[in-house]
Design a protein around this motif. Structure first.
Motif, PDB file in Angstrom:
ATOM      1  N   ARG A  49     -18.387  47.713 -34.688  1.00  0.00           N
ATOM      2  CA  ARG A  49     -17.861  48.319 -35.918  1.00  0.00           C
ATOM      3  C   ARG A  49     -16.643  49.191 -35.641  1.00  0.00           C
ATOM      4  O   ARG A  49     -15.671  49.152 -36.385  1.00  0.00           O
ATOM      5  N   GLU A  50     -16.713  49.989 -34.581  1.00  0.00           N
ATOM      6  CA  GLU A  50     -15.601  50.889 -34.275  1.00  0.00           C
ATOM      7  C   GLU A  50     -14.328  50.116 -33.930  1.00  0.00           C
ATOM      8  O   GLU A  50     -13.251  50.444 -34.423  1.00  0.00           O
ATOM      9  N   LEU A  51     -14.444  49.119 -33.088  1.00  0.00           N
ATOM     10  CA  LEU A  51     -13.260  48.398 -32.636  1.00  0.00           C
ATOM     11  C   LEU A  51     -12.808  47.333 -33.627  1.00  0.00           C
ATOM     12  O   LEU A  51     -11.621  47.070 -33.759  1.00  0.00           O
ATOM     13  N   HIS A  52     -13.733  46.736 -34.325  1.00  0.00           N
ATOM     14  CA  HIS A  52     -13.393  45.712 -35.314  1.00  0.00           C
ATOM     15  C   HIS A  52     -12.691  46.342 -36.520  1.00  0.00           C
ATOM     16  O   HIS A  52     -11.838  45.705 -37.144  1.00  0.00           O
ATOM     17  N   ALA A  53     -13.036  47.587 -36.809  1.00  0.00           N
ATOM     18  CA  ALA A  53     -12.441  48.283 -37.959  1.00  0.00           C
ATOM     19  C   ALA A  53     -10.941  48.511 -37.783  1.00  0.00           C
ATOM     20  O   ALA A  53     -10.213  48.644 -38.756  1.00  0.00           O
ATOM     21  N   ARG A  54     -10.477  48.511 -36.536  1.00  0.00           N
ATOM     22  CA  ARG A  54      -9.051  48.732 -36.267  1.00  0.00           C
ATOM     23  C   ARG A  54      -8.212  47.497 -36.542  1.00  0.00           C
ATOM     24  O   ARG A  54      -6.999  47.544 -36.540  1.00  0.00           O
ATOM     25  N   GLY A  55      -8.873  46.384 -36.709  1.00  0.00           N
ATOM     26  CA  GLY A  55      -8.184  45.123 -36.946  1.00  0.00           C
ATOM     27  C   GLY A  55      -9.056  44.002 -36.428  1.00  0.00           C
ATOM     28  O   GLY A  55     -10.020  44.233 -35.717  1.00  0.00           O
ATOM     29  N   PRO A  56      -8.739  42.784 -36.779  1.00  0.00           N
ATOM     30  CA  PRO A  56      -9.606  41.657 -36.427  1.00  0.00           C
ATOM     31  C   PRO A  56      -9.422  41.149 -34.993  1.00  0.00           C
ATOM     32  O   PRO A  56      -9.626  39.981 -34.724  1.00  0.00           O
ATOM     33  N   GLY A  57      -9.066  42.026 -34.069  1.00  0.00           N
ATOM     34  CA  GLY A  57      -8.786  41.580 -32.699  1.00  0.00           C
ATOM     35  C   GLY A  57      -9.959  41.597 -31.754  1.00  0.00           C
ATOM     36  O   GLY A  57      -9.815  41.279 -30.580  1.00  0.00           O
ATOM     37  N   PHE A  58     -11.161  41.966 -32.237  1.00  0.00           N
ATOM     38  CA  PHE A  58     -12.332  42.076 -31.365  1.00  0.00           C
ATOM     39  C   PHE A  58     -13.567  41.525 -32.052  1.00  0.00           C
ATOM     40  O   PHE A  58     -13.782  41.760 -33.241  1.00  0.00           O
ATOM     41  N   GLU A  59     -14.383  40.805 -31.277  1.00  0.00           N
ATOM     42  CA  GLU A  59     -15.642  40.268 -31.785  1.00  0.00           C
ATOM     43  C   GLU A  59     -16.725  40.398 -30.715  1.00  0.00           C
ATOM     44  O   GLU A  59     -16.451  40.244 -29.518  1.00  0.00           O
ATOM     45  N   VAL A  60     -17.934  40.669 -31.140  1.00  0.00           N
ATOM     46  CA  VAL A  60     -19.122  40.541 -30.306  1.00  0.00           C
ATOM     47  C   VAL A  60     -19.773  39.237 -30.731  1.00  0.00           C
ATOM     48  O   VAL A  60     -19.909  38.973 -31.931  1.00  0.00           O
ATOM     49  N   LEU A  61     -20.161  38.414 -29.774  1.00  0.00           N
ATOM     50  CA  LEU A  61     -20.852  37.161 -30.074  1.00  0.00           C
ATOM     51  C   LEU A  61     -22.218  37.208 -29.410  1.00  0.00           C
ATOM     52  O   LEU A  61     -22.319  37.278 -28.180  1.00  0.00           O
ATOM     53  N   GLY A  62     -23.271  37.176 -30.217  1.00  0.00           N
ATOM     54  CA  GLY A  62     -24.637  37.250 -29.703  1.00  0.00           C
ATOM     55  C   GLY A  62     -25.289  35.887 -29.619  1.00  0.00           C
ATOM     56  O   GLY A  62     -25.263  35.123 -30.579  1.00  0.00           O
ATOM     57  N   PHE A  63     -25.883  35.612 -28.455  1.00  0.00           N
ATOM     58  CA  PHE A  63     -26.553  34.336 -28.210  1.00  0.00           C
ATOM     59  C   PHE A  63     -28.005  34.593 -27.813  1.00  0.00           C
ATOM     60  O   PHE A  63     -28.291  34.890 -26.650  1.00  0.00           O
ATOM     61  N   PRO A  64     -28.941  34.489 -28.763  1.00  0.00           N
ATOM     62  CA  PRO A  64     -30.349  34.691 -28.435  1.00  0.00           C
ATOM     63  C   PRO A  64     -30.828  33.676 -27.393  1.00  0.00           C
ATOM     64  O   PRO A  64     -30.406  32.513 -27.401  1.00  0.00           O
ATOM     65  N   CYS A  65     -31.706  34.153 -26.518  1.00  0.00           N
ATOM     66  CA  CYS A  65     -32.225  33.308 -25.442  1.00  0.00           C
ATOM     67  C   CYS A  65     -33.687  33.675 -25.195  1.00  0.00           C
ATOM     68  O   CYS A  65     -34.039  34.852 -25.178  1.00  0.00           O
ATOM     69  N   ASP A  66     -34.525  32.663 -24.991  1.00  0.00           N
ATOM     70  CA  ASP A  66     -35.961  32.884 -24.778  1.00  0.00           C
ATOM     71  C   ASP A  66     -36.375  32.520 -23.349  1.00  0.00           C
ATOM     72  O   ASP A  66     -37.523  32.206 -23.102  1.00  0.00           O
ATOM     73  N   GLN A  67     -35.453  32.578 -22.405  1.00  0.00           N
ATOM     74  CA  GLN A  67     -35.761  32.162 -21.037  1.00  0.00           C
ATOM     75  C   GLN A  67     -36.312  33.277 -20.156  1.00  0.00           C
ATOM     76  O   GLN A  67     -36.658  33.030 -19.012  1.00  0.00           O
ATOM     77  N   PHE A  68     -36.389  34.481 -20.660  1.00  0.00           N
ATOM     78  CA  PHE A  68     -36.799  35.612 -19.837  1.00  0.00           C
ATOM     79  C   PHE A  68     -38.030  36.272 -20.450  1.00  0.00           C
ATOM     80  O   PHE A  68     -37.927  37.055 -21.391  1.00  0.00           O
ATOM     81  N   GLY A  69     -39.194  35.961 -19.925  1.00  0.00           N
ATOM     82  CA  GLY A  69     -40.425  36.593 -20.382  1.00  0.00           C
ATOM     83  C   GLY A  69     -40.812  36.277 -21.812  1.00  0.00           C
ATOM     84  O   GLY A  69     -41.534  37.051 -22.419  1.00  0.00           O
ATOM     85  N   HIS A  70     -40.326  35.154 -22.354  1.00  0.00           N
ATOM     86  CA  HIS A  70     -40.632  34.749 -23.743  1.00  0.00           C
ATOM     87  C   HIS A  70     -40.366  35.910 -24.700  1.00  0.00           C
ATOM     88  O   HIS A  70     -41.175  36.229 -25.569  1.00  0.00           O
ATOM     89  N   GLN A  71     -39.185  36.556 -24.519  1.00  0.00           N
ATOM     90  CA  GLN A  71     -38.850  37.737 -25.303  1.00  0.00           C
ATOM     91  C   GLN A  71     -38.022  37.426 -26.553  1.00  0.00           C
ATOM     92  O   GLN A  71     -37.582  38.353 -27.240  1.00  0.00           O
TER      93      GLN A  71
END
Length: 161
Positions: A49-71
């Protein structure tokens, strides 16, 4: 090849051409809803939110994964609802993937080959491993799961300049 040459599937099941992020700085993270590091969603969202608010030059991309302890046992819809309800996540989240093994997503194979971990190991050790990607689609740095998103903010700022 670089990160922008890959495709992924959104939580809603839609194909996403990562080329759409060309010219942006990315923080790519493998996530899980039932992990000791799950509270990092809060830090990821804050930095986003802090960095994206300054302009559209930053993104976080989340990739869920179930390979570690069925978490990450939930469906894509359950993952999205959890992230929104508990952490107010607004950054792009993708469909659950594998990050290690024969079925590892091609993007993650590329990330691991480009930025190996400690002692040159390529395998992702746990949830919330992070990759900072520059505007050119090349990996700048790989961060351990224990590295909090707030600790990466300065590196992101440098990449944005």
């Amino acid at each position: 090849m670089n990160v922008f040459d890959f495709q992924a599937t959104s939580l809603a099941g839609q194909p996403v051409d990562l080329g759409a992020y060309r010219g942006k700085v990315l923080l790519v993270v493998n996530t899980a809803s039932k992990c000791g590091f799950t509270p990092q969603y809060q830090g990821l969202e804050k930095v986003y939110r802090e960095l994206h608010a300054r302009g559209p030059g930053f993104e976080v991309l989340g990739f869920p994964c179930d390979q570690f302890g069925h978490q990450e046992p939930g469906s894509d819809a359950e993952i999205g609802a959890f992230c929104e309800k508990h952490y107010g996540v607004t950054f792009p989240m993708f469909a659950k993937i594998d990050v290690n093994g024969e079925q590892a997503h091609p993007l993650w194979k590329h990330l691991k080959e480009t930025a190996p971990g400690v002692l040159g190991t390529e395998a992702i050790k746990w949830n919330f491993t992070k990759f900072l990607v520059g505007r050119d689609g090349k990996v700048i740095h790989r961060y351990a799961p224990t590295t909090k998103p707030e600790e990466i903010a300065d590196d992101i700022e440098k990449a944005l300049q």
